[in-house]
Design a protein around this motif. Structure first.
Motif, PDB file in Angstrom:
ATOM      1  N   ILE A   1       1.054  -1.452   0.299  1.00 29.60           N
ATOM      2  CA  ILE A   1      -0.204   0.043  -0.312  1.00 29.60           C
ATOM      3  C   ILE A   1       0.974   1.405  -0.039  1.00 29.60           C
ATOM      4  O   ILE A   1       1.989   1.367   0.744  1.00 29.60           O
ATOM      5  N   GLU A   2       0.670   2.207  -0.872  1.00 28.74           N
ATOM      6  CA  GLU A   2       1.151   3.352  -1.014  1.00 28.74           C
ATOM      7  C   GLU A   2       0.845   4.324  -0.786  1.00 28.74           C
ATOM      8  O   GLU A   2      -0.194   4.430  -1.508  1.00 28.74           O
ATOM      9  N   LEU A   3       0.863   5.627   0.113  1.00 27.76           N
ATOM     10  CA  LEU A   3      -0.015   6.909   0.392  1.00 27.76           C
ATOM     11  C   LEU A   3       1.300   7.872  -0.922  1.00 27.76           C
ATOM     12  O   LEU A   3       2.900   7.495  -0.409  1.00 27.76           O
ATOM     13  N   LYS A   4       0.994   8.709  -1.736  1.00 28.22           N
ATOM     14  CA  LYS A   4       1.500   8.894  -2.474  1.00 28.22           C
ATOM     15  C   LYS A   4       1.110  10.635  -3.140  1.00 28.22           C
ATOM     16  O   LYS A   4       0.480  11.125  -3.292  1.00 28.22           O
ATOM     17  N   HIS A   5       1.944  11.352  -1.913  1.00 31.69           N
ATOM     18  CA  HIS A   5       1.535  12.794  -2.261  1.00 31.69           C
ATOM     19  C   HIS A   5       0.651  13.031  -1.464  1.00 31.69           C
ATOM     20  O   HIS A   5      -0.427  14.554  -2.303  1.00 31.69           O
ATOM     21  N   VAL A   6      -0.366  12.500  -0.637  1.00 31.74           N
ATOM     22  CA  VAL A   6      -1.914  12.751  -0.365  1.00 31.74           C
ATOM     23  C   VAL A   6      -2.294  13.748   0.329  1.00 31.74           C
ATOM     24  O   VAL A   6      -1.449  14.497   1.214  1.00 31.74           O
TER      25      VAL A   6
ATOM     26  N   VAL B   1      -3.773   7.366  -4.007  1.00 34.70           N
ATOM     27  CA  VAL B   1      -2.872   6.182  -3.258  1.00 34.70           C
ATOM     28  C   VAL B   1      -2.696   4.928  -4.298  1.00 34.70           C
ATOM     29  O   VAL B   1      -3.582   4.386  -5.198  1.00 34.70           O
ATOM     30  N   LEU B   2      -1.748   3.822  -4.722  1.00 29.53           N
ATOM     31  CA  LEU B   2      -1.675   2.933  -4.756  1.00 29.53           C
ATOM     32  C   LEU B   2      -1.581   1.610  -4.316  1.00 29.53           C
ATOM     33  O   LEU B   2      -0.981   1.277  -2.780  1.00 29.53           O
ATOM     34  N   LEU B   3      -2.642   0.635  -4.664  1.00 33.55           N
ATOM     35  CA  LEU B   3      -2.121  -0.884  -4.168  1.00 33.55           C
ATOM     36  C   LEU B   3      -1.136  -1.758  -5.150  1.00 33.55           C
ATOM     37  O   LEU B   3      -1.982  -1.540  -6.185  1.00 33.55           O
ATOM     38  N   ASP B   4      -0.906  -2.492  -4.713  1.00 37.35           N
ATOM     39  CA  ASP B   4       0.300  -3.080  -5.356  1.00 37.35           C
ATOM     40  C   ASP B   4       0.829  -2.715  -6.880  1.00 37.35           C
ATOM     41  O   ASP B   4       0.374  -2.927  -8.086  1.00 37.35           O
ATOM     42  N   GLY B   5       1.246  -1.285  -6.632  1.00 33.45           N
ATOM     43  CA  GLY B   5       0.985  -0.541  -7.856  1.00 33.45           C
ATOM     44  C   GLY B   5      -0.270   0.190  -8.725  1.00 33.45           C
ATOM     45  O   GLY B   5      -0.194   0.650  -9.098  1.00 33.45           O
TER      46      GLY B   5
END
Lengths: 306, 234
Positions: free
Chosen positions: A2-7, A58-62
């Motif tokens: 899971i990745e939060l990107k500049h949220v 938000v990215l989930l497995d990219g």
């Protein structure tokens, strides 16, 4: 993953999250910490697609949650702060409904629900109305619904809030068991809980990431405070020659010429303080003070959020 | 959408709402049947159906009050909005559940038709058109009331708002004959759901009426989806 990107998330003129970025790797159990109003629940709500971020993604497995909401939502199980239960349904009816929502095949549903009931200790209560369950069992049912559809990631918002001590212990054990096979992100006010359950922690302050750290690594690191009399450079050299020491920084000099160091490195097999003592003795450096210094999670939290 | 429809439909009968709706609807329509048909020894079903259509105004809020307002109040919307179901799917599923109960109520009045058919004459084609208008009118009210349920914070507020809006439509209908200015009367006649139903009650299959009722419902469903989406973004 899971990745939060500049949220960034704004409610009108109020900025709840500002340029928040962090990652939760596969298999990690991450605690999201912060004072009230730091943006924990907002971060979880953005992450689960309950509402979209004002900026960022938000990215989930990219895979982008913005572009593929259906696919991403299928991979996340979410327990909000207040379990979303329909009081007029029984436990089984409710889980069946959630399984259908999460597109679990009709022929696999019965077995899947049985497994979830067993895992969450709800078998005896399967025919009870949700409105008649105690708070602890409502929380368990909330976790059970998050498991429907076997999502890879679990997002838990204050999973033990309001539970009695016995229920808290049981719920923590359940989360630990779930964490063996899944990626978990949970928010909590209870630092000892995060310490017990999580491998990593992310501390939020005023909607920003104040710190992201590995709790295991913190456990594996040793920090000593060493005060010795003599030439600072000579003492520093001697400290660095000690097998486990990676860093030896001067933190102060006393009026009598004694120099104080903060020494850190990976925890050795033997006693780290004893090894420093032996080295100082070997080099003929008189020691004034030697003590282990470890920032607790509480200290780190208070430092980062004050 | 089907999942939401099934849950809501069951939800009506897990709670007293479905029973209250059907019970009150059938009780009042029985009274109307007695007064309009039995007591007067009449077979005037269009008149009876026309009077029953006022029940939508009174009872549609009962069907819609919980649908969205309660999800918001109890925060169960978090489950729906974080599941793989789309927002239009959620709204339409809920709407169809309400329409299903409404259609069930309309179908149960078939018992009254049966009584008339036994002791008098029924014209099936005309009756089908009467019922089409009756159900379409209910669908239009339900869509508007669902939108108001989405705007309200609690089911009680949703019910009050919906009842008020339904009354407003009824008052507009009363004003059609009272307004002096021709253009205003025309405008009110155009908007009024009751005026649109007149053609159906006369046995005329009014495509304009069908289009109006369906458009009325569609506009409010789109507004509901847009409002909920807007609330998520805010």
């Amino acid at each position: 993953m899971i990745e939060l990107k500049h949220v960034t998330k704004k409610y009108g003129t109020v900025t709840a999250l500002e340029d928040v970025s962090f990652r939760v790797e596969k298999g990690q159990t991450v605690g999201l910490l912060g004072r009230n109003g730091a943006g924990k629940t907002t971060a979880l709500n953005v992450l689960t697609g309950y509402f979209p971020p004002t900026a960022g993604d938000v990215l989930l497995d990219g895979m982008s949650l913005r572009e593929h909401p259906r696919e991403c939502k299928r991979r996340i199980g979410y327990l909000p702060e207040r379990p979303p239960l329909y009081d007029e349904m029984t436990v089984t009816e409710y889980l069946d409904f959630v399984c259908e929502l999460r597109e679990v095949a009709a022929n696999a549903r019965k077995k899947h629900i049985q497994e979830i009931l067993e895992l969450c200790g709800l078998e005896e209560h399967r025919h009870r109305l949700l409105g008649h369950l105690s708070k602890g069992y409502r929380q368990r049912t909330g976790i059970a619904q998050a498991l429907c559809g076997s999502p890879d990631a679990l997002i838990l918002d204050e999973p033990t809030a309001g539970l009695d001590p016995a229920q808290t212990v049981e719920t923590r054990a359940l989360i630990r068991a779930l964490g063996k096979e899944r990626t978990i992100l949970l928010s909590s006010h209870i630092l000892s809980e995060v310490q017990q359950i999580c491998t990593h922690a992310v501390i939020l302050k005023n909607g920003k990431v104040a710190r992201a750290m590995a709790l295991d690594a913190r456990e594996a690191e040793t920090q000593l405070r060493v005060t010795a009399a003599g030439d600072g450079k000579r003492i520093q050299k001697a400290l660095r020659e000690t097998e486990w020491v990676e860093k030896a920084e001067i933190v102060g000099t006393g009026p009598d010429g004694a120099v104080t160091f903060r020494v850190s490195g990976k925890r050795p097999e033997g006693n780290p303080a004893e090894q420093v003592f032996m080295k100082m003795t070997e080099k003929g450096i008189p020691l004034r003070e030697l003590r282990e210094e470890q920032d607790s999670l509480e200290e780190i939290f208070l430092k980062d959020t004050e | 959408m089907k999942t939401i429809w099934k849950r809501e439909l069951k939800g009506y009968f897990y709670s007293p709402v479905g029973y209250v709706f059907l019970g009150v609807f059938l009780t009042v329509s029985s009274v109307l049947f007695y007064m309009e048909i039995l007591r007067q020894r009449s077979g005037d079903l269009p008149q009876f159906i026309g009077e029953m259509s006022y029940l939508w105004m009174l009872l549609s809020p009962v069907l819609t009050m919980r649908l969205l307002a309660e999800e918001k109040q109890k925060k169960t919307d978090q489950l729906l909005l974080t599941s793989p179901v789309s927002l239009p799917g959620i709204v339409i599923g809920k709407y169809l559940a309400a329409v299903t109960v409404l259609a069930l109520a309309a179908a149960l009045t078939g018992l009254f038709v049966l009584v008339v058919a036994i002791y008098g004459t029924v014209f099936p084609a005309e009756l089908a058109v009467n019922y089409l208008g009756f159900v379409l009118q209910g669908c239009a009210f339900t869509a508007m009331d669902l939108f108001l349920s989405g705007c309200a914070g609690t089911p009680m507020v949703a019910a009050v708002l919906a009842f008020g809006a339904n009354m407003l439509l009824w008052v507009m209908d009363l004003l059609v004959n009272a307004v002096q200015a021709g253009w205003a009367a025309e405008a009110l006649r155009f908007i009024s759901l009751y005026q649109r139903n007149e053609a159906f009650l006369m046995g005329q299959l009014s495509f304009a009426g069908i289009l109006y009722d369906l458009s009325f419902a569609a506009v409010f469903l789109v507004l509901t989806i847009a409002h909920l989406e807007q609330r998520r973004v805010r």
